[in-house]
Design a protein around this motif. Sequence first.
Motif, PDB file in Angstrom:
ATOM      1  N   PHE A 101       0.914  -1.246   0.000  1.00 44.27           N
ATOM      2  CA  PHE A 101      -0.040   0.051   0.123  1.00 44.27           C
ATOM      3  C   PHE A 101       1.065   1.214  -0.096  1.00 44.27           C
ATOM      4  O   PHE A 101       2.053   1.207   0.263  1.00 44.27           O
ATOM      5  CB  PHE A 101      -0.929  -0.046   1.479  1.00 44.27           C
ATOM      6  N   GLY A 102       0.499   2.444  -0.562  1.00 43.38           N
ATOM      7  CA  GLY A 102       1.222   3.630  -0.635  1.00 43.38           C
ATOM      8  C   GLY A 102       0.470   4.951  -0.527  1.00 43.38           C
ATOM      9  O   GLY A 102      -0.797   5.088  -0.458  1.00 43.38           O
ATOM     10  N   ALA A 103       1.197   6.037  -0.467  1.00 42.16           N
ATOM     11  CA  ALA A 103       0.660   7.262  -0.517  1.00 42.16           C
ATOM     12  C   ALA A 103       1.582   8.240  -1.008  1.00 42.16           C
ATOM     13  O   ALA A 103       2.796   7.874  -1.430  1.00 42.16           O
ATOM     14  CB  ALA A 103       0.520   7.732   0.997  1.00 42.16           C
ATOM     15  N   VAL A 104       1.069   9.321  -1.514  1.00 42.40           N
ATOM     16  CA  VAL A 104       2.089  10.418  -2.008  1.00 42.40           C
ATOM     17  C   VAL A 104       1.841  11.779  -1.057  1.00 42.40           C
ATOM     18  O   VAL A 104       0.717  12.149  -0.692  1.00 42.40           O
ATOM     19  CB  VAL A 104       1.548  10.932  -3.436  1.00 42.40           C
ATOM     20  N   GLY A 105       2.855  12.289  -0.621  1.00 45.77           N
ATOM     21  CA  GLY A 105       2.644  13.566   0.179  1.00 45.77           C
ATOM     22  C   GLY A 105       3.753  14.665  -0.114  1.00 45.77           C
ATOM     23  O   GLY A 105       4.864  14.424  -0.522  1.00 45.77           O
ATOM     24  N   ARG A 106       3.327  15.824   0.326  1.00 47.41           N
ATOM     25  CA  ARG A 106       4.112  16.938  -0.333  1.00 47.41           C
ATOM     26  C   ARG A 106       4.899  17.202   1.182  1.00 47.41           C
ATOM     27  O   ARG A 106       4.344  17.273   2.196  1.00 47.41           O
ATOM     28  CB  ARG A 106       2.968  18.260  -0.201  1.00 47.41           C
ATOM     29  N   VAL A 107       6.171  17.167   0.912  1.00 43.37           N
ATOM     30  CA  VAL A 107       7.108  17.235   2.077  1.00 43.37           C
ATOM     31  C   VAL A 107       7.562  18.740   2.315  1.00 43.37           C
ATOM     32  O   VAL A 107       7.938  19.565   1.493  1.00 43.37           O
ATOM     33  CB  VAL A 107       8.219  16.611   1.512  1.00 43.37           C
ATOM     34  N   GLY A 108       6.951  19.449   3.482  1.00 46.92           N
ATOM     35  CA  GLY A 108       7.284  20.709   3.923  1.00 46.92           C
ATOM     36  C   GLY A 108       8.658  20.799   4.746  1.00 46.92           C
ATOM     37  O   GLY A 108       9.333  19.773   4.829  1.00 46.92           O
ATOM     38  N   ALA A 109       8.991  21.772   5.583  1.00 46.32           N
ATOM     39  CA  ALA A 109       9.934  22.083   6.294  1.00 46.32           C
ATOM     40  C   ALA A 109       9.802  21.033   7.419  1.00 46.32           C
ATOM     41  O   ALA A 109      10.960  20.610   7.875  1.00 46.32           O
ATOM     42  CB  ALA A 109      10.112  23.425   6.550  1.00 46.32           C
ATOM     43  N   GLY A 110       8.886  20.737   8.044  1.00 42.60           N
ATOM     44  CA  GLY A 110       8.577  19.759   9.265  1.00 42.60           C
ATOM     45  C   GLY A 110       7.309  19.254   9.093  1.00 42.60           C
ATOM     46  O   GLY A 110       7.043  18.638  10.271  1.00 42.60           O
ATOM     47  N   SER A 111       6.736  18.891   7.958  1.00 41.36           N
ATOM     48  CA  SER A 111       5.608  18.361   7.985  1.00 41.36           C
ATOM     49  C   SER A 111       5.483  17.366   6.564  1.00 41.36           C
ATOM     50  O   SER A 111       5.968  17.964   5.494  1.00 41.36           O
ATOM     51  CB  SER A 111       4.489  19.048   8.350  1.00 41.36           C
ATOM     52  N   VAL A 112       4.534  16.529   6.408  1.00 40.30           N
ATOM     53  CA  VAL A 112       3.890  15.942   5.220  1.00 40.30           C
ATOM     54  C   VAL A 112       2.734  15.891   5.110  1.00 40.30           C
ATOM     55  O   VAL A 112       2.081  15.473   5.893  1.00 40.30           O
ATOM     56  CB  VAL A 112       4.776  14.336   5.022  1.00 40.30           C
ATOM     57  N   SER A 113       2.026  16.555   4.008  1.00 39.37           N
ATOM     58  CA  SER A 113       0.680  16.481   3.878  1.00 39.37           C
ATOM     59  C   SER A 113       0.218  15.566   2.483  1.00 39.37           C
ATOM     60  O   SER A 113       0.909  15.759   1.740  1.00 39.37           O
ATOM     61  CB  SER A 113       0.086  18.035   3.367  1.00 39.37           C
ATOM     62  N   TRP A 114      -0.739  14.533   2.818  1.00 37.03           N
ATOM     63  CA  TRP A 114      -1.061  13.640   2.046  1.00 37.03           C
ATOM     64  C   TRP A 114      -1.918  14.010   0.947  1.00 37.03           C
ATOM     65  O   TRP A 114      -2.825  15.045   1.247  1.00 37.03           O
ATOM     66  CB  TRP A 114      -1.673  12.476   2.684  1.00 37.03           C
ATOM     67  N   ARG A 115      -1.709  13.698  -0.321  1.00 37.93           N
ATOM     68  CA  ARG A 115      -2.802  14.095  -1.366  1.00 37.93           C
ATOM     69  C   ARG A 115      -3.646  12.752  -1.796  1.00 37.93           C
ATOM     70  O   ARG A 115      -2.943  11.684  -1.687  1.00 37.93           O
ATOM     71  CB  ARG A 115      -1.745  14.302  -2.589  1.00 37.93           C
ATOM     72  N   GLN A 116      -4.843  13.075  -2.057  1.00 34.92           N
ATOM     73  CA  GLN A 116      -5.714  12.069  -2.390  1.00 34.92           C
ATOM     74  C   GLN A 116      -5.368  11.579  -3.676  1.00 34.92           C
ATOM     75  O   GLN A 116      -4.980  12.321  -5.007  1.00 34.92           O
ATOM     76  CB  GLN A 116      -7.183  12.736  -2.580  1.00 34.92           C
ATOM     77  N   ILE A 117      -5.200  10.241  -3.892  1.00 39.40           N
ATOM     78  CA  ILE A 117      -4.635   9.471  -5.302  1.00 39.40           C
ATOM     79  C   ILE A 117      -5.272   8.453  -5.542  1.00 39.40           C
ATOM     80  O   ILE A 117      -5.991   7.772  -4.297  1.00 39.40           O
ATOM     81  CB  ILE A 117      -3.008   9.401  -5.246  1.00 39.40           C
ATOM     82  N   ARG A 118      -5.495   7.800  -6.609  1.00 37.61           N
ATOM     83  CA  ARG A 118      -5.603   6.362  -7.138  1.00 37.61           C
ATOM     84  C   ARG A 118      -4.457   5.641  -7.113  1.00 37.61           C
ATOM     85  O   ARG A 118      -3.241   6.047  -7.455  1.00 37.61           O
ATOM     86  CB  ARG A 118      -6.667   6.480  -8.307  1.00 37.61           C
ATOM     87  N   GLY A 119      -4.796   4.383  -6.746  1.00 35.99           N
ATOM     88  CA  GLY A 119      -3.589   3.481  -6.814  1.00 35.99           C
ATOM     89  C   GLY A 119      -2.979   3.431  -8.151  1.00 35.99           C
ATOM     90  O   GLY A 119      -1.700   3.263  -8.245  1.00 35.99           O
ATOM     91  N   SER A 120      -3.788   3.499  -9.311  1.00 41.71           N
ATOM     92  CA  SER A 120      -3.034   3.619 -10.380  1.00 41.71           C
ATOM     93  C   SER A 120      -2.300   4.847 -10.687  1.00 41.71           C
ATOM     94  O   SER A 120      -1.514   4.502 -11.743  1.00 41.71           O
ATOM     95  CB  SER A 120      -4.235   3.491 -11.476  1.00 41.71           C
ATOM     96  N   GLU A 121      -2.387   5.722 -10.101  1.00 39.27           N
ATOM     97  CA  GLU A 121      -1.464   6.831 -10.396  1.00 39.27           C
ATOM     98  C   GLU A 121       0.126   6.854  -9.743  1.00 39.27           C
ATOM     99  O   GLU A 121       0.663   7.493 -10.056  1.00 39.27           O
ATOM    100  CB  GLU A 121      -2.106   8.197  -9.659  1.00 39.27           C
ATOM    101  N   PHE A 122       0.105   6.025  -8.733  1.00 42.94           N
ATOM    102  CA  PHE A 122       1.294   5.919  -7.839  1.00 42.94           C
ATOM    103  C   PHE A 122       2.454   5.814  -8.672  1.00 42.94           C
ATOM    104  O   PHE A 122       3.582   6.501  -8.495  1.00 42.94           O
ATOM    105  CB  PHE A 122       1.316   4.615  -6.845  1.00 42.94           C
TER     106      PHE A 122
END
Length: 215
Positions: A101-122
């Motif tokens: 399983f997996g995820a895509v996250g925007r990496v900030g200076a001190g945090s990660v914010s997750w993006r809604q994705i489809r599995g086929s996009e990974f």
Amino acid sequence: GRGMRLDRKLAERDVAVIHHEVIDADPARVYVVAIEADLAVAAHRSRAVAALLAARAAPTRLVRGLRRRPAPTVDPVRLSTLPDPGEWVWLNEDFGREIVFGAVGRVGAGSVSWRQIRGSEFDRFGEPGFARVAANLSLKPDGAGRTVLSFELRALATDPETRRRLRRYWRFAAPLVGQFMRGVLRYVKEEAERPYASETPPPSRAASRASSSSA
């Protein structure tokens, strides 16, 4: 050998961590328990991890604690029923041996914010500023009816600057991520080693996957 499905999804990595647990139950039982386990329960057993995963709710939680109000029920999070699209999505499976399983996250200076994705996009996601995160639960028989359950997580940034931010962030996040992973493994161990209930409902999607899964 068959090779790991995790390698097909994220062979390279900038950061990674793996933990193992020996479980006194056969792989078939452990697999069903692992994909049906409520990961939200495992996460919220740890105050530190719960705070990491639900930081936005911290002010509300603090007020509720001061007023001694009961916490709301947390929606269950199960690998067998991950939403698609979602923040964490099902990526691949070798039925009875591994689920990825997996995820895509925007990496900030001190945090990660997750993006809604489809599995086929990974596989093809490459937008700058993000990291692709892939994880798996894999099982190996250990003799005498035991199973070694492994939980591995890898992250790969989409560009060099994000890679630097990811590695800085990882120094802070790695202990909490490891704590969560060990908590999940212990939770699966406890559930898999329980005596069988007299009437155990079938797993929500495991049976249908088993019938359609190819070797």
